[in-house]
Motif scaffolding. Structure first.
Motif, PDB file in Angstrom:
ATOM      1  N   VAL A 120     -43.741  18.141  -6.844  1.00  0.00           N
ATOM      2  CA  VAL A 120     -44.319  19.490  -6.910  1.00  0.00           C
ATOM      3  C   VAL A 120     -45.843  19.500  -6.957  1.00  0.00           C
ATOM      4  O   VAL A 120     -46.447  20.568  -7.054  1.00  0.00           O
ATOM      5  CB  VAL A 120     -43.763  20.276  -8.122  1.00  0.00           C
ATOM      6  CG1 VAL A 120     -42.273  20.475  -8.009  1.00  0.00           C
ATOM      7  CG2 VAL A 120     -44.148  19.620  -9.428  1.00  0.00           C
ATOM      8  N   ALA A 121     -46.482  18.355  -6.888  1.00  0.00           N
ATOM      9  CA  ALA A 121     -47.940  18.283  -7.047  1.00  0.00           C
ATOM     10  C   ALA A 121     -48.682  19.139  -6.023  1.00  0.00           C
ATOM     11  O   ALA A 121     -49.615  19.866  -6.374  1.00  0.00           O
ATOM     12  CB  ALA A 121     -48.414  16.832  -6.970  1.00  0.00           C
ATOM     13  N   ILE A 122     -48.278  19.084  -4.772  1.00  0.00           N
ATOM     14  CA  ILE A 122     -48.957  19.868  -3.732  1.00  0.00           C
ATOM     15  C   ILE A 122     -48.730  21.357  -3.961  1.00  0.00           C
ATOM     16  O   ILE A 122     -49.659  22.165  -3.840  1.00  0.00           O
ATOM     17  CB  ILE A 122     -48.508  19.428  -2.328  1.00  0.00           C
ATOM     18  CG1 ILE A 122     -49.009  17.999  -2.064  1.00  0.00           C
ATOM     19  CG2 ILE A 122     -49.007  20.391  -1.257  1.00  0.00           C
ATOM     20  CD1 ILE A 122     -48.492  17.387  -0.793  1.00  0.00           C
ATOM     21  N   GLN A 123     -47.504  21.737  -4.332  1.00  0.00           N
ATOM     22  CA  GLN A 123     -47.219  23.143  -4.646  1.00  0.00           C
ATOM     23  C   GLN A 123     -48.069  23.615  -5.820  1.00  0.00           C
ATOM     24  O   GLN A 123     -48.602  24.729  -5.799  1.00  0.00           O
ATOM     25  CB  GLN A 123     -45.747  23.329  -4.990  1.00  0.00           C
ATOM     26  CG  GLN A 123     -44.813  23.162  -3.837  1.00  0.00           C
ATOM     27  CD  GLN A 123     -43.359  23.240  -4.303  1.00  0.00           C
ATOM     28  OE1 GLN A 123     -43.033  22.821  -5.419  1.00  0.00           O
ATOM     29  NE2 GLN A 123     -42.495  23.774  -3.462  1.00  0.00           N
ATOM     30  N   MET A 138     -59.543  21.000 -10.449  1.00  0.00           N
ATOM     31  CA  MET A 138     -60.809  21.067 -11.172  1.00  0.00           C
ATOM     32  C   MET A 138     -61.980  20.967 -10.187  1.00  0.00           C
ATOM     33  O   MET A 138     -62.944  21.723 -10.276  1.00  0.00           O
ATOM     34  CB  MET A 138     -60.902  19.955 -12.208  1.00  0.00           C
ATOM     35  CG  MET A 138     -62.222  19.949 -12.975  1.00  0.00           C
ATOM     36  SD  MET A 138     -62.390  18.547 -14.095  1.00  0.00           S
ATOM     37  CE  MET A 138     -62.565  17.206 -12.920  1.00  0.00           C
ATOM     38  N   LYS A 139     -61.881  20.062  -9.237  1.00  0.00           N
ATOM     39  CA  LYS A 139     -62.933  19.907  -8.232  1.00  0.00           C
ATOM     40  C   LYS A 139     -63.037  21.145  -7.351  1.00  0.00           C
ATOM     41  O   LYS A 139     -64.127  21.549  -6.957  1.00  0.00           O
ATOM     42  CB  LYS A 139     -62.672  18.668  -7.382  1.00  0.00           C
ATOM     43  CG  LYS A 139     -62.891  17.382  -8.151  1.00  0.00           C
ATOM     44  CD  LYS A 139     -62.625  16.173  -7.285  1.00  0.00           C
ATOM     45  CE  LYS A 139     -62.869  14.896  -8.060  1.00  0.00           C
ATOM     46  NZ  LYS A 139     -62.624  13.698  -7.250  1.00  0.00           N
ATOM     47  N   MET A 158     -52.214  27.060  -7.736  1.00  0.00           N
ATOM     48  CA  MET A 158     -53.379  27.223  -8.602  1.00  0.00           C
ATOM     49  C   MET A 158     -54.558  27.780  -7.813  1.00  0.00           C
ATOM     50  O   MET A 158     -55.285  28.640  -8.309  1.00  0.00           O
ATOM     51  CB  MET A 158     -53.754  25.895  -9.268  1.00  0.00           C
ATOM     52  CG  MET A 158     -52.797  25.437 -10.340  1.00  0.00           C
ATOM     53  SD  MET A 158     -52.682  26.567 -11.758  1.00  0.00           S
ATOM     54  CE  MET A 158     -54.346  26.459 -12.416  1.00  0.00           C
ATOM     55  N   ARG A 159     -54.729  27.332  -6.600  1.00  0.00           N
ATOM     56  CA  ARG A 159     -55.818  27.851  -5.760  1.00  0.00           C
ATOM     57  C   ARG A 159     -55.608  29.325  -5.449  1.00  0.00           C
ATOM     58  O   ARG A 159     -56.549  30.111  -5.497  1.00  0.00           O
ATOM     59  CB  ARG A 159     -55.929  27.042  -4.473  1.00  0.00           C
ATOM     60  CG  ARG A 159     -56.517  25.671  -4.709  1.00  0.00           C
ATOM     61  CD  ARG A 159     -56.610  24.873  -3.447  1.00  0.00           C
ATOM     62  NE  ARG A 159     -57.224  23.584  -3.718  1.00  0.00           N
ATOM     63  CZ  ARG A 159     -57.373  22.636  -2.831  1.00  0.00           C
ATOM     64  NH1 ARG A 159     -56.954  22.800  -1.593  1.00  0.00           N
ATOM     65  NH2 ARG A 159     -57.939  21.494  -3.168  1.00  0.00           N
TER      66      ARG A 159
END
Length: 114
Positions: A25-28, A66-67, A33-34
């Motif tokens: 799920v990292a990409i999701q 964060m970036k 979040m964006r």
């Protein structure tokens, strides 16, 4: 990846509903979040109190977000479970992120990091 967002004073508070942020799920997570953070808030506080597992892909997604926010907006994390807090300590990311014991402490007037 289910996230809930609400405004609280100067902060956008995002609650992670899922119990894992991992490779599946990292990409999701990063994309959601964006989307959520398109509104201009100086602080984005992520309530991670329901997250029991975070792997390197999940940590990478948090760092990437964060970036994405850039230096003018702050990403703060709140309510890390012991397992997730350990990941941040072992990778020394606890010195990179502002961490709060709880979401209430994060949004309290004059809140400082734990």
């Amino acid at each position: 990846m289910e996230l809930q967002a609400k405004e609280h004073g100067d902060a956008l508070v995002v609650t992670v509903i899922d119990d894992r942020i991992d490779a599946a799920v990292a990409i999701q997570f990063k994309d959601r979040m964006r989307e959520i953070s398109e509104t201009p808030h100086q602080r984005v506080v992520v309530d991670m109190s329901r997250v029991d597992f975070l792997d390197s892909s999940g940590l990478g997604a948090v760092v990437s977000f964060m970036k994405y926010l850039g230096p003018e907006r702050r990403l703060e994390l709140a309510g890390l479970t012991p397992t997730v807090a350990k990941v941040f300590r072992l990778t020394r990311m606890d010195s990179v992120f502002t961490l709060h014991d709880s979401i209430n402490g994060a949004v309290a007037p004059g809140a400082t990091a734990a």
